[in-house]
Motif scaffolding. Structure first.
Motif, PDB file in Angstrom:
ATOM      1  N   ALA A  34       5.760  -8.977   5.356  1.00 38.92           N
ATOM      2  CA  ALA A  34       5.984  -9.951   4.279  1.00 38.92           C
ATOM      3  C   ALA A  34       6.760  -9.389   3.092  1.00 38.92           C
ATOM      4  N   LYS A  35       6.789  -8.065   2.978  1.00 37.91           N
ATOM      5  CA  LYS A  35       7.474  -7.453   1.841  1.00 37.91           C
ATOM      6  C   LYS A  35       8.368  -6.318   2.339  1.00 37.91           C
ATOM      7  N   SER A  36       9.355  -5.978   1.512  1.00 37.26           N
ATOM      8  CA  SER A  36      10.192  -4.822   1.804  1.00 37.26           C
ATOM      9  C   SER A  36      10.095  -3.864   0.627  1.00 37.26           C
ATOM     10  N   THR A  88      -3.366   0.493 -11.454  1.00 33.72           N
ATOM     11  CA  THR A  88      -2.558  -0.176 -10.428  1.00 33.72           C
ATOM     12  C   THR A  88      -1.152   0.406 -10.406  1.00 33.72           C
ATOM     13  N   HIS A  89      -0.440   0.144  -9.307  1.00 36.22           N
ATOM     14  CA  HIS A  89       0.947   0.623  -9.184  1.00 36.22           C
ATOM     15  C   HIS A  89       1.929  -0.275  -9.922  1.00 36.22           C
ATOM     16  N   PHE A  90       1.463  -1.427 -10.397  1.00 34.57           N
ATOM     17  CA  PHE A  90       2.364  -2.458 -10.930  1.00 34.57           C
ATOM     18  C   PHE A  90       2.970  -2.045 -12.278  1.00 34.57           C
ATOM     19  N   LYS A  93       5.562   4.665  -6.951  1.00 34.81           N
ATOM     20  CA  LYS A  93       5.531   5.116  -5.560  1.00 34.81           C
ATOM     21  C   LYS A  93       4.148   5.705  -5.272  1.00 34.81           C
ATOM     22  N   LEU A  94       3.518   5.250  -4.213  1.00 34.97           N
ATOM     23  CA  LEU A  94       2.204   5.796  -3.838  1.00 34.97           C
ATOM     24  C   LEU A  94       2.276   6.402  -2.448  1.00 34.97           C
ATOM     25  N   ASP A  95       1.392   7.367  -2.233  1.00 33.35           N
ATOM     26  CA  ASP A  95       1.164   7.892  -0.886  1.00 33.35           C
ATOM     27  C   ASP A  95       0.017   7.036  -0.332  1.00 33.35           C
ATOM     28  N   LEU A 138      -4.513   1.331  -7.182  1.00 35.72           N
ATOM     29  CA  LEU A 138      -4.404   0.105  -6.379  1.00 35.72           C
ATOM     30  C   LEU A 138      -2.936  -0.193  -6.084  1.00 35.72           C
ATOM     31  N   GLY A 139      -2.614  -0.377  -4.799  1.00 44.42           N
ATOM     32  CA  GLY A 139      -1.237  -0.660  -4.409  1.00 44.42           C
ATOM     33  C   GLY A 139      -1.103  -2.018  -3.768  1.00 44.42           C
ATOM     34  N   ASP A 140      -0.028  -2.202  -3.062  1.00 41.76           N
ATOM     35  CA  ASP A 140       0.271  -3.417  -2.296  1.00 41.76           C
ATOM     36  C   ASP A 140       0.207  -4.657  -3.189  1.00 41.76           C
TER      37      ASP A 140
END
Ligand code: ADP
Ligand code: UDP
Length: 237
Positions: free
Chosen positions: A12-14, A68-70, A83-85, A189-191
């Protein structure tokens, strides 16, 4: 900030590189999939709705103390993230029984779960995301004990924040899935958090307002996502 080549295209995402090695651009596409990619469709406006929905929720979570990554919305369908691992384990909290829990345990949908349950699934479409546990995660080196404890703590904290947010807008947060990753030594928190990765019901009528509309062919998928967003105060274009 400059968007560079694509690193990965998910269902759903790139994910795109940027000129900053520590930041990615997430592009929310209109592609929609269910049943580990077996059912696929393009839903007009979905990328925009989920991108703006996710931005709104991530800001609420960040303000409540969830790392969060946002970093910000860049356009209708793009957001800048750290960028997360990524840790290949999905964390699921359930406030009410639904979905795979009902199939697995033969329980009725709609049963209140007190306290809310917490489950882990391995992120692996080919294996249909099998349920795992902390012992397996440690033994296979997907995450260590301290990381798993932090993921659980943050997943429940998200529940405290979002259950109230949805409740105040006349909705029930039934369940949701979160993904975490490492940024240095921190668990972040990612995605995304959008109606694609959670279940939301109208509090009074119990109308399904999430991806179950797509999974079960109930229609008005994106119109209903937008209604959820509008009730929370999000302005879509
Ligand atoms: P899938 O991989 O399940 O098909 P998506 O289409 O949502 O999922 O693709 C997005 C991918 O980006 C996912 O694999 C997700 O784990 C990954 N991802 C999300 N946030 C980040 C991040 N901050 N850093 C690196 N990867 C991320
Ligand atoms: N979920 C998700 N991605 C997955 C698996 C689950 O976003 O790969 C979400 C799903 O939308 C629901 C919650 O996690 O809100 C619990 O899902 P469940 O285990 O019931 O599986 P499902 O029946 O939805 O596949």
């Amino acid at each position: 900030m400059e968007k560079r080549e694509e690193l990965y295209a998910g269902k759903a995402k790139s994910v795109f590189y940027t000129d900053d090695p520590e930041r990615f651009v997430l592009v929310f596409r209109d592609d929609t999939s269910a049943f580990d990619g077996e059912k696929k469709e393009q839903l007009n406006r979905k990328g925009m709705v989920n991108n703006l929905f996710n931005g709104f929720i991530m800001e609420k979570l960040e303000a409540a103390g969830v790392p969060t990554h946002f970093e910000g919305v860049l356009s209708d369908t793009e957001s800048l993230v750290k960028k997360l691992d990524m840790i290949p384990v999905e964390c699921v909290v359930r406030n009410v029984s639904a979905g795979s829990l009902c199939r697995r345990l033969g329980v009725e949908e709609g049963q209140e779960l007190t306290p809310p349950t917490y489950e882990l699934f391995l992120k692996d479409d080919a294996l249909h995301d099998p349920m795992v546990n902390e012992s397996l995660a440690v033994s296979f080196n997907w995450a260590n004990e301290a990381e798993l404890a932090r993921m659980k703590e943050l997943t429940y904290k998200v529940n405290d924040v979002l259950k109230t947010l949805f409740d105040e807008a006349g909705m029930l947060l039934v369940d949701y899935k979160l993904e975490f990753g490492r940024s240095g030594s921190e668990i972040v928190l990612g995605d995304e958090f959008s109606p694609d990765g959670c279940r939301i019901w109208d509090k009074e009528t119990r109308k399904k307002m999430d991806k179950d509309r797509f999974r079960q062919g109930l229609g008005d998928v994106i119109e209903t996502y937008e209604e959820v967003g509008r009730r929370l105060g999000i302005n879509f274009h």
